[in-house]
Design a protein around this motif. Structure first.
Motif, PDB file in Angstrom:
ATOM      1  N   GLN A 293       0.850  -1.175   0.000  1.00  0.00           N
ATOM      2  CA  GLN A 293       0.000   0.000   0.000  1.00  0.00           C
ATOM      3  C   GLN A 293       0.888   1.227   0.000  1.00  0.00           C
ATOM      4  O   GLN A 293       1.635   1.469   0.950  1.00  0.00           O
TER       5      GLN A 293
ATOM      6  N   TYR B  43     -10.671  13.277  -0.642  1.00  0.00           N
ATOM      7  CA  TYR B  43     -11.998  13.081  -1.188  1.00  0.00           C
ATOM      8  C   TYR B  43     -12.953  12.687  -0.073  1.00  0.00           C
ATOM      9  O   TYR B  43     -12.582  11.977   0.870  1.00  0.00           O
TER      10      TYR B  43
ATOM     11  N   PHE C  30     -11.115   9.950   2.130  1.00  0.00           N
ATOM     12  CA  PHE C  30      -9.974   9.284   1.519  1.00  0.00           C
ATOM     13  C   PHE C  30      -8.876  10.303   1.239  1.00  0.00           C
ATOM     14  O   PHE C  30      -9.127  11.337   0.599  1.00  0.00           O
TER      15      PHE C  30
ATOM     16  N   PHE D 163      -5.093   5.893  -3.680  1.00  0.00           N
ATOM     17  CA  PHE D 163      -5.905   6.248  -2.525  1.00  0.00           C
ATOM     18  C   PHE D 163      -5.433   5.539  -1.271  1.00  0.00           C
ATOM     19  O   PHE D 163      -4.939   4.402  -1.316  1.00  0.00           O
TER      20      PHE D 163
ATOM     21  N   GLY E 275      -6.706   3.954   2.505  1.00  0.00           N
ATOM     22  CA  GLY E 275      -7.753   2.979   2.765  1.00  0.00           C
ATOM     23  C   GLY E 275      -9.087   3.563   3.222  1.00  0.00           C
ATOM     24  O   GLY E 275     -10.080   2.830   3.305  1.00  0.00           O
TER      25      GLY E 275
ATOM     26  N   ARG F 174     -13.809   6.247   8.096  1.00  0.00           N
ATOM     27  CA  ARG F 174     -15.230   6.516   8.267  1.00  0.00           C
ATOM     28  C   ARG F 174     -15.387   7.410   9.500  1.00  0.00           C
ATOM     29  O   ARG F 174     -15.014   7.040  10.616  1.00  0.00           O
TER      30      ARG F 174
ATOM     31  N   LYS G  98     -14.409  -3.492   1.482  1.00  0.00           N
ATOM     32  CA  LYS G  98     -13.776  -2.766   2.592  1.00  0.00           C
ATOM     33  C   LYS G  98     -13.590  -1.293   2.261  1.00  0.00           C
ATOM     34  O   LYS G  98     -12.888  -0.573   2.956  1.00  0.00           O
ATOM     35  N   LYS G  99     -14.195  -0.860   1.183  1.00  0.00           N
ATOM     36  CA  LYS G  99     -14.163   0.548   0.744  1.00  0.00           C
ATOM     37  C   LYS G  99     -12.835   0.939   0.097  1.00  0.00           C
ATOM     38  O   LYS G  99     -12.649   2.117  -0.213  1.00  0.00           O
ATOM     39  N   PHE G 100     -11.940  -0.016  -0.098  1.00  0.00           N
ATOM     40  CA  PHE G 100     -10.664   0.324  -0.712  1.00  0.00           C
ATOM     41  C   PHE G 100     -10.876   0.663  -2.175  1.00  0.00           C
ATOM     42  O   PHE G 100     -11.520  -0.086  -2.916  1.00  0.00           O
ATOM     43  N   LEU G 101     -10.345   1.818  -2.588  1.00  0.00           N
ATOM     44  CA  LEU G 101     -10.586   2.371  -3.926  1.00  0.00           C
ATOM     45  C   LEU G 101      -9.306   2.261  -4.748  1.00  0.00           C
ATOM     46  O   LEU G 101      -8.273   2.815  -4.370  1.00  0.00           O
ATOM     47  N   LYS G 102      -9.383   1.558  -5.882  1.00  0.00           N
ATOM     48  CA  LYS G 102      -8.171   1.324  -6.670  1.00  0.00           C
ATOM     49  C   LYS G 102      -8.421   1.592  -8.142  1.00  0.00           C
ATOM     50  O   LYS G 102      -9.435   1.176  -8.693  1.00  0.00           O
TER      51      LYS G 102
END
Lengths: 112, 115
Positions: free
Chosen positions: A2, A36, A89, A102, A104, A107, B40-44
């Motif tokens: 990552q 974002y 994000f 991005f 992870g 929230r 899991k909301k991970f944006l790629k």
């Protein structure tokens, strides 16, 4: 691996409080650092962004702090409101501007 | 006045099927993107197109084939759907290529569920 690490994964803050989200990056070629905001069922939308030659940028209640030497940046939400409840994000752009990496996501829940 | 639109919003299908997602932007942008957001909301990022030309392909399986008939449209066709393809797919666009300092505008997303 990552390339942009974001923390915390979630946070709860009382109305009027301060939300702080942190990000760290590895690639020194990154040249633009946007944040974002995403509401449930919607696409992400640009909130605020900073260039690496600036240490701080403020827009209303939202502030980005940027530490180039540490390769870290953070988002501060002042006077948090229930309407700020969303997923945030951090991201980093390549110099050509055609690839965003991005973090992870965090929230955020603002309790009234 | 929708800026970036996607159809359909929801897509439920069986494993092995082929499906397409369409994207249109009316912002006059030159660059368009496909992103995948997992559970899991991970944006790629998956793909990036500039003036109908593929410029970024993030090692996506070749079952995924983007097509850009003109610079306002970028469609995503997926062959032989697998369970792991279940996700929300976002289309996005931006005005400038060649500079990092440009905002990407995202569509509302297409939630794909593979059964």
């Amino acid at each position: 691996q990552q390339q942009v690490k974001q923390s915390p994964q979630s946070l709860i803050v009382q109305k009027g409080g301060i939300s702080i989200i942190n990000c760290a990056y590895e690639n020194t070629a990154f040249d633009y650092f946007p944040w974002y905001q995403q509401f449930p069922g919607k696409g992400p939308a640009l909130l605020i962004a900073i260039r690496p030659d600036v240490s701080e940028k403020k827009e209303g209640r939202f502030t980005i702090s940027f530490n180039k030497s540490a390769k870290q940046f953070s988002l501060h939400i002042m006077d948090s409101q229930p309407g700020d409840s969303a997923t945030y994000f951090c991201a980093a752009s390549n110099p050509a501007g055609n690839k965003l990496t991005f973090g992870g996501g965090t929230r955020v829940l603002v309790k009234p | 006045d929708t800026a970036v639109s996607q159809t359909p919003k929801y897509l439920v299908t069986q494993m092995g099927n082929d499906k397409s997602i369409k994207c249109e932007q009316n912002l006059g942008h030159d660059t368009m993107y496909w992103y995948k957001q997992d559970s899991k909301k991970f944006l790629k990022i998956m793909f990036s197109y500039n003036n109908k030309e593929l410029i970024i392909n993030e090692t996506v399986p070749n079952r995924f084939s983007p097509k850009s008939p003109d610079k306002a449209h970028l469609n995503l066709h997926i062959n032989s759907l697998e369970l792991g393809d279940s996700a929300v797919y976002f289309c996005a666009s931006s005005q400038f290529a060649g500079t990092a300092y440009n905002e990407q505008f995202f569509g509302p997303g297409t939630r794909l569920t593979v059964l």
